[in-house]
Design an enzyme around this catalytic site. Structure first.
Site, PDB file in Angstrom:
ATOM      1  CD  GLU A 182     -62.335  -0.107  25.124  1.00  0.00           C
ATOM      2  OE1 GLU A 182     -61.378  -0.851  24.938  1.00  0.00           O
ATOM      3  OE2 GLU A 182     -63.319  -0.056  24.355  1.00  0.00           O
ATOM      4  CB  CYS A 188     -67.940  -2.141  26.703  1.00  0.00           C
ATOM      5  SG  CYS A 188     -66.746  -1.348  25.628  1.00  0.00           S
TER       6      CYS A 188
HETATM    7  O1  AHR Z   1     -63.183  -7.328  24.668  1.00  0.00           O
HETATM    8  C1  AHR Z   1     -64.307  -6.855  24.030  1.00  0.00           C
HETATM    9  C2  AHR Z   1     -64.467  -5.357  24.148  1.00  0.00           C
HETATM   10  O2  AHR Z   1     -63.394  -4.724  23.534  1.00  0.00           O
HETATM   11  C3  AHR Z   1     -64.436  -4.823  25.535  1.00  0.00           C
HETATM   12  O3  AHR Z   1     -65.668  -4.852  26.148  1.00  0.00           O
HETATM   13  C4  AHR Z   1     -63.988  -3.411  25.360  1.00  0.00           C
HETATM   14  O4  AHR Z   1     -63.342  -2.915  26.490  1.00  0.00           O
HETATM   15  C5  AHR Z   1     -63.135  -3.470  24.130  1.00  0.00           C
HETATM   16  O5  AHR Z   1     -63.435  -2.488  23.232  1.00  0.00           O
END
Ligand code: AHR
Length: 680
Positions: free
Chosen positions: A410, A279
């Site tokens: 995502e 994220c």
């Molecule tokens: O891995 C932790 C978080 O999980 C990442 O930042 C995100 O892409 C997913 O939701």
């Protein structure tokens, strides 16, 4: 069928059974087999898949690493900088209590006095707006027990600094003389109660910003060291970017990585490293997206910002350092760039008032697309190209051989996302057909974004799709055949983030079981990476992680060892039917791969059950193998985990094993076994 036939027989002819004992026996057998079928149906749907015997080509880069700056993985973690808030850029948007002077203490020993302020006029660089000014009005007498006097500041680093006897530490600072005469500074490394471990002096003698450097060696190790900067002459001066690095970084790179942490990553021999997230990539709102250009060049010119995980990001570990690290450990770089939309949780969807996904305005898209194209030129372009020249100026004239670029993390699959993704995708595809672009399919293994993401990727023919899922270990067991039925004519898969919730051995072994299925499906699953990778003890935002650490120690979880065993024993050919196990028992799984370069055959045998179970191995497709083989077993109690205090509760044990054309292996309860067989 058998059951219904039996029922009919039972109802119609029950009275005809002359021998009641036979009747009860038949009943018992049928009921038991029925229960068995029911249990297995719940555990795993076994699809009919074609045997690939003798060999199937699979991805040569299946297992790699996912690095995200979460849990203090970068600043305070892998990035070896020891000073916290080195550029005085901390602010309350990151943590309510944070300010430009957070993690700094003002000092005025020996009844000295003066003033400290945070300024922004004429900064060292516009990207680095804050600096401090010290106005030393009076330097008092040397204090009795420390011998110190003057006005200055001290920094305790990220939860104290660790100093090791006999090692060198490189100090640097930017300063500007603001009064008429030069200013003398004493720089020291101090143990608690002012015990000086190392000391040196510099004189600030320039009215322009200038960098000053020192190197320290200590004869004593200390775990709670502070960096102390004291002005010992009266006058006024400005300070910025105060830095202290161990000289021994990974591969001795300047502005480098913490050697011990980087080493455990290198020890996995990952085929690729994905960075910088997660994220973190798409950010908390548009202004927080990770823009790679902000993270290259001299550290004092990088744009620092709030990390989406609620702390500070210096960008000191930036794109140059990521690419360099990949090269140093022989891994392919896999940068992931935002798809011009922010995280759908921006502003916090869990709170009323969260803004959700935001999209870059269309008028900014040309510039943004150029930013993506420039990355490819920066990584692969010649030294004569605009961006290749910048890479060369940073110290790397040869290209980094970038092959993959992820677009989006995502993201919510909205029309805004789709429009922007398509624009970026088309531009990269047109200019760089040699680059494999990886699309995205939401944060879950199924559901709306997963469906829409895959449909979109299929419609526009994206070559690879990133899937993410964090699950219970039972899910991994019951879904071990997920990829056996994936359409081989659609995009290939990058399982970019996955883990079972937990760091107990049972979690790791369930992941191992799933990874045998990834190998079996290595023709469609091209890459896979466990997530998250690093977590600083007491500074975590995500509970289940692969490696825990503090400033001194590292705890490798059972999950790490599973990833390492698969990574170290990767192959590029998959052999079906080499290992026979009870097909109805979904707690058992196995795979056989071969590395075409070495000829080595690697068997992986997994038992996620609570008793030892036998598997039969038939090596007859391999003509000339050497019977004396290497065996590595990771096994133990399902509920055990490693901790920073007891990091060796679960570790892989190496031994030797004699293999033959046909042999039986008893897989211990809750275990992963790797057998590596050499060929002649
Ligand atoms: O891995 C932790 C978080 O999980 C990442 O930042 C995100 O892409 C997913 O939701």
């Amino acid at each position: 069928m058998i059951f219904f036939a039996y029922l009919k027989l039972n109802l119609q002819n029950m009275r005809n059974f002359k021998n009641k004992r036979i009747y009860y026996l038949v009943s018992l057998i049928l009921i038991l087999s029925l229960c068995n079928i029911a249990v297995l149906n719940v555990q795993a749907q076994i699809p009919k898949h074609k045997s690939t015997n003798p060999a199937k080509k699979i991805s040569p880069h299946l297992f790699g690493l996912f690095f995200e700056d979460i849990n203090y993985a970068a600043d305070g973690g892998l990035y070896a900088e020891m000073v916290q808030n080195r550029s005085f850029e901390y602010n309350p948007t990151e943590r309510r209590e944070w300010l430009p002077l957070s993690y700094w203490e003002y000092l005025s020993p020996g009844f000295s006095y003066g003033r400290i302020s945070v300024e922004t006029a004429a900064p060292l660089h516009l990207n680095n707006p804050h600096y401090i000014v010290l106005d030393v009005e009076h330097v008092g007498h040397e204090e009795k027990h420390t011998g110190e006097s003057g006005v200055g500041i001290e920094n305790l680093g990220f939860d104290n600094m660790i100093i090791k006897a006999g090692e060198n530490y490189n100090f640097s600072i930017f300063a500007r003389q603001l009064s008429e005469t030069p200013i003398s500074l004493t720089i020291s490394l101090q143990a608690p109660r002012g015990k000086v471990l190392a000391e040196d002096k510099i004189t600030i003698d320039s009215k322009n910003w200038k960098q000053y450097n020192n190197s320290f060696t200590t004869t004593e190790s200390n775990d709670s060291t502070a960096l102390v900067i004291l002005a010992t002459t009266e006058g006024k001066f400005a300070l910025d970017v105060v830095s202290l690095f161990p000289e021994k970084t990974f591969k001795n790179r300047p502005n480098g990585l913490r050697a011990d942490l980087a080493q455990v990553l290198a020890d996995m021999k990952p085929a690729f490293v994905r960075f910088p997230g997660g994220c973190l990539v798409h950010g908390d709102g548009l202004g927080n997206m990770y823009r790679w250009k902000n993270t290259i060049g001299p550290i004092e010119q990088r744009v620092e910002q709030r990390n989406i995980w609620g702390y500070h990001q210096t960008g000191g570990l930036g794109y140059y350092e990521y690419f360099q690290f990949c090269e140093d450990i022989g891994a392919k770089p896999l940068p992931v760039l935002p798809a011009a939309v922010s995280c759908q949780n921006s502003g916090g969807t869990w709170r009323i008032g969260g803004t959700g996904q935001k999209a870059l305005p269309m008028e900014e898209m040309d510039e943004y697309i150029q930013e993506v194209l420039d990355l490819i030129e920066w990584a692969n372009g010649s030294v004569n190209s605009t961006w290749g020249a910048k890479r060369a100026a940073a110290g790397h004239p040869t290209p980094f051989n970038l092959e993959f670029v992820g677009i989006g993390n995502e993201d919510k699959i909205t029309p805004e996302f789709q429009e922007r993704f398509k624009m970026i995708y088309n531009a990269v595809k047109a200019k760089h057909p040699e680059i494999t672009i990886i699309g995205t399919s939401g944060p879950f293994h199924s559901g709306e974004d997963y469906e829409k993401g895959w449909q979109f990727a299929t419609d526009i023919e994206v070559p690879m799709v990133d899937e993410h899922y964090y699950t219970q270990p039972e899910w991994l067991i019951s879904n071990q055949y997920r990829y056996d039925t994936y359409d081989r004519n659609k995009a290939q898969v990058y399982l970019g983030e996955y883990a079972s919730w937990g760091n107990k051995l049972k979690n790791a072994i369930a992941e191992a079981l799933y990874m045998t299925a990834l190998e079996r499906n290595g023709d469609v699953v091209q890459m896979a990476s466990y997530a998250p990778l690093l977590a600083k003890n007491n500074f975590t935002q995500w509970k289940t992680d692969m490696i825990f650490f503090d400033n001194n120690n590292i705890c490798l979880t059972p999950n790490y060892y599973v990833q390492q065993l698969f990574s170290l024993h990767q192959g590029d050919y998959y052999y079906d039917n080499i290992i026979q196990k009870d097909v109805r028992d979904s707690t058992l799984a196995a795979s056989c791969v071969q590395d075409s370069k070495t000829g080595n055959i690697m068997l992986k045998l997994v038992n996620v059950g609570n008793t030892a179970k036998a598997m039969k191995i038939n090596l007859s497709p391999f003509k000339k193998f050497i019977p004396a083989a290497e065996q590595i077993i990771l096994a133990g109690d399902a509920a055990v985990e490693n901790t920073l205090e007891n990091p060796k509760n679960i570790i892989p044990i190496k031994s030797s094993i004699n293999v033959s054309k046909n042999f039986e292996y008893s897989a211990p309860a809750m275990s992963l076994t790797v057998i590596r067989i050499k060929t002649k």
